[in-house]
Design an enzyme around this catalytic site. Structure first.
Site, PDB file in Angstrom:
ATOM      1  N   GLU A  74      10.522  -1.693 -18.998  1.00 53.95           N
ATOM      2  CA  GLU A  74      11.870  -1.362 -19.500  1.00 53.95           C
ATOM      3  C   GLU A  74      12.229  -2.491 -20.446  1.00 53.95           C
ATOM      4  O   GLU A  74      12.436  -3.620 -20.024  1.00 53.95           O
ATOM      5  CB  GLU A  74      12.844  -1.251 -18.329  1.00 53.95           C
ATOM      6  CG  GLU A  74      14.222  -0.759 -18.739  1.00 53.95           C
ATOM      7  CD  GLU A  74      15.226  -1.888 -18.767  1.00 53.95           C
ATOM      8  OE1 GLU A  74      15.457  -2.412 -19.888  1.00 53.95           O
ATOM      9  OE2 GLU A  74      15.772  -2.235 -17.717  1.00 53.95           O
ATOM     10  N   CYS A  97      20.760  -4.184 -21.243  1.00 59.54           N
ATOM     11  CA  CYS A  97      19.725  -3.350 -21.843  1.00 59.54           C
ATOM     12  C   CYS A  97      20.276  -1.997 -22.266  1.00 59.54           C
ATOM     13  O   CYS A  97      19.681  -1.313 -23.097  1.00 59.54           O
ATOM     14  CB  CYS A  97      18.566  -3.174 -20.880  1.00 59.54           C
ATOM     15  SG  CYS A  97      19.036  -2.449 -19.290  1.00 59.54           S
TER      16      CYS A  97
END
Length: 675
Positions: free
Chosen positions: A258, A297
């Site tokens: 990720e 993120c």
């Protein structure tokens, strides 16, 4: 000031930082706060400890036992939140940020605990999908199962969420039955270490289930094998370096990433200033720019608005940013704290300058160092908003992520153009759309779904209960294609299965029953010593079967049921009409009449261990029953699932057959039975 010694927990021992430990400074004051790393950790010993001690102990537990363990961990962490809050302020996080990181992490563990109890079997084997009929007579069948990997999960986490980032990986890993080695980012590792100490000191986890590396991973990745898995969160550059490790490639070690994500938010073409949705859009963008100082993120990096609304968005967003108090996150009224370090600030300013080379700064000033409280301005930066006038030819805004409070607004001509701009990010964790139009939402889902791990739609209807653009939920998949890393985390049971191996099983019904712990049609049936409804949960065996006597279904039964219920559908009442229907030979019995008669045939009426009928699953009617036909029932214990210490759920496989032993109906009955 005494420096915190951020230790590692390796092979059952706490190991203090070594002579070459890395210093960690407070994001608020810039003063030395802690040191971590530098210890000579034996990576092979850690791997062996996980594989040989932690793995077997976890696999010996069933899914429900591991779920109870997770619940206990969440409760223990919840009792120590304040000490984690107090530590986290020095990362630059505000109290609101703590709610996302610490409370959010604890909440995530609770969700996985609940899903483990509700959605996974009370056993050690997970069944994936339905039985596959591989032979004419059903003596050779197939199924898919999932079992825990027999290695170790290595979790390499980012600095921005030292608690949630660990727990959102750890919860599904432990539920799967796999031990973990956690490696937090050094800059905030002191918070992660505190959380790990709380969990280990509780005694809830079996030995070897959890280890911690505070510092570098050394040659850890060079020692992993095909039963191990690496889950990484961080930059695309680091992910690429780790993923290309020759040993990782040689052994086909599972690698979940990720990474960088240029997430977008689209203002729908139906939304105009003065509407609830417009205000919602500004609120969402502002929140994603300022929460964790933009170090998320999932933060909104690209703001995509109709060309006619660009200036309105700039003005409204600038006015909201003006009211955002930035400074010491411990001070009352402060809504945005610092970046995690002075080095992070340097990186953000460099990336912002690159974005500014093809966009105009319309809000913010990197030289403005006026912050609330007695702070070191070295790690603080105020929000910056850019306007890209030519997003079709621009490249940097679609490739460069300034991991801080930096966003770029760009205009679109129509929704197809908006989708094109969103997809220029080449893959993201999330894109959001603020719209009241179902047509717009459908077009975005079809056009942008392949480029984004999550699509978040919000409007006046859902806004009061929505969780926000930037909030990954344990129920939903977190990850994204392309630039976002191509991985998936969480997503409920989906996330658990990442740490398990799916295996195709083929064999006889008895073999599949033995492996899965669920009775498979065609397997051996057991005759119990008494009516199954008179026996407690713990006394029932998988495969225990009751075969009832037959009952004739008469025309009087059909008509009485029709008039009593009001269901006078023509197939039950009109012979000629029924015969014109290709499914019916004549007037037929109601399906629900058959179910009622079935219950009458197998139910034990007296008070006993059956506490309640909680539902039917997979009901199918295969063959109509005419007046004069008879029916009988076979009731078999298919599966058992503990629910509390007082009762458990019994899943019964029920078949109805006629006088020619032809299958009339089939379903699964759920009852709660006392222990």
């Amino acid at each position: 000031m005494t420096l915190m010694k951020v230790s590692s927990f390796a092979a059952g021992q706490w190991i203090a930082p070594g002579a070459n430990a890395r210093p960690i400074a407070s994001a608020i004051t810039g003063l030395p706060l802690a040191e971590a790393g530098g210890a000579d950790l034996d990576m092979q010993a850690m791997i062996d400890y996980a594989r040989n001690v932690g793995g077997p102990a976890l696999r010996e537990m069933g899914f429900h036992d591991r779920a109870k363990m997770l619940k206990a961990l969440a409760m223990e962490l919840g009792q120590h939140k304040q000490e984690l809050y107090d530590l986290s302020f020095d990362t630059g996080a505000t109290q609101s940020d703590h709610m996302i990181d610490i409370d959010g992490g604890v909440g995530t563990v609770f969700v996985f605990a609940s899903k483990g109890r509700r959605e996974m079997p009370d056993g050690k084997v997970y069944i994936d999908g339905e039985i596959e009929q591989l032979s004419r007579n059903g003596t050779f069948l197939g199924m898919h199962i999932a079992t825990p990997l027999q290695g170790v999960a290595v979790h390499i986490n980012a600095f921005n969420f030292p608690v949630w980032g660990m727990l959102e990986k750890l919860a599904p890993t432990l539920l799967a039955g796999v031990p973990a080695i956690v490696k937090p980012a050094t800059a905030t590792s002191y918070v992660t270490e505190a959380a790990v100490r709380i969990m280990l000191d509780s005694g809830i986890l079996p030995e070897g289930a959890l280890q911690l590396i505070s510092g570098g991973t050394g040659d850890l990745l060079d020692r992993l094998g095909p039963q191990d898995i690496v889950s990484f969160t961080g930059s695309a550059q680091t992910a690429s370096m780790l993923r290309s490790n020759p040993n990782i490639l040689k052994n086909s070690v599972r690698f979940v990433a990720e990474q960088d994500s240029l997430n977008a938010s689209i203002l729908g073409p139906d939304v105009t200033p003065g509407t609830t949705e417009f205000d919602l859009f500004i609120k969402e963008v502002h929140r994603e720019m300022t929460t964790k100082a933009g170090q998320k993120c999932t933060a909104i990096r690209r703001i995509i608005a109709p060309e006619a609304q660009v200036q309105n968005v700039i003005e409204a967003l600038s006015a909201r940013l003006d009211k955002t108090v930035i400074g010491d996150p411990r001070a009352e009224g402060v809504r945005m704290g610092a970046l995690v370090s002075a080095g992070q600030k340097t990186d953000v300013l460099q990336k912002a300058a690159a974005i500014g080379s093809e966009s105009k700064m319309v809000y913010g000033n990197p030289d403005d160092i006026d912050f609330e409280g007695d702070v070191d301005p070295g790690a603080f930066v105020k929000p910056m908003l850019f306007h890209c006038e030519n997003p079709d030819t621009a490249t940097i805004v679609h490739e460069c992520e300034a991991f801080g409070p930096v966003s770029t607004i760009m205009g679109y001509r129509d929704i197809a153009h908006a989708i094109e701009l969103a997809n220029k990010g080449e893959g993201s964790l999330v894109a959001s759309v603020i719209t009241g139009s179902g047509e717009v939402a459908r077009e975005v889902a079809m056009g942008a779904g392949a480029f984004h791990g999550r699509l978040y739609f919000n409007n006046a209807t859902s806004m009061k209960e929505s969780t926000g653009h930037g909030s990954p939920l344990p129920h939903m998949v977190h990850g994204g294609p392309g630039r976002a890393g191509g991985g998936e985390e969480m997503g409920g049971v989906r996330g658990v299965l990442h740490y398990m191996q799916r295996t195709a099983i083929q064999g006889s019904p008895d073999i599949l029953t033995s492996i899965s712990g669920r009775w498979v049609p065609g397997a051996t049936e057991i005759t119990g010593p008494a009516h199954p409804f008179t026996r407690k949960y713990g006394e029932l065996s998988i495969g225990e079967t009751l075969n009832t006597k037959s009952r004739e279904v008469t025309l009087a039964d059909i008509e009485k049921f029709a008039h009593f219920t009001g269901d006078t559908f023509y197939a039950h009442m009109d012979s000629e009409a029924a015969k014109r229907n290709p499914f019916f030979p004549d007037r037929v019995a109601h399906g629900y009449l058959l179910l009622s008669f079935a219950a009458g045939l197998f139910v034990e009426p007296n008070e006993g261990p059956v506490l309640a009928n909680t539902g039917l699953d997979n009901l199918r009617f295969m063959k109509p029953v005419e007046a004069g036909d008879s029916m009988k029932v076979r009731l078999t214990v298919k599966a058992k699932t503990r629910r509390t210490d007082e009762y458990g759920e019994v899943r019964w496989h029920v078949t109805l057959t006629n006088q020619d032993d032809e299958l009339v109906a089939e379903y699964e009955l759920l009852t709660m039975n006392a222990y």
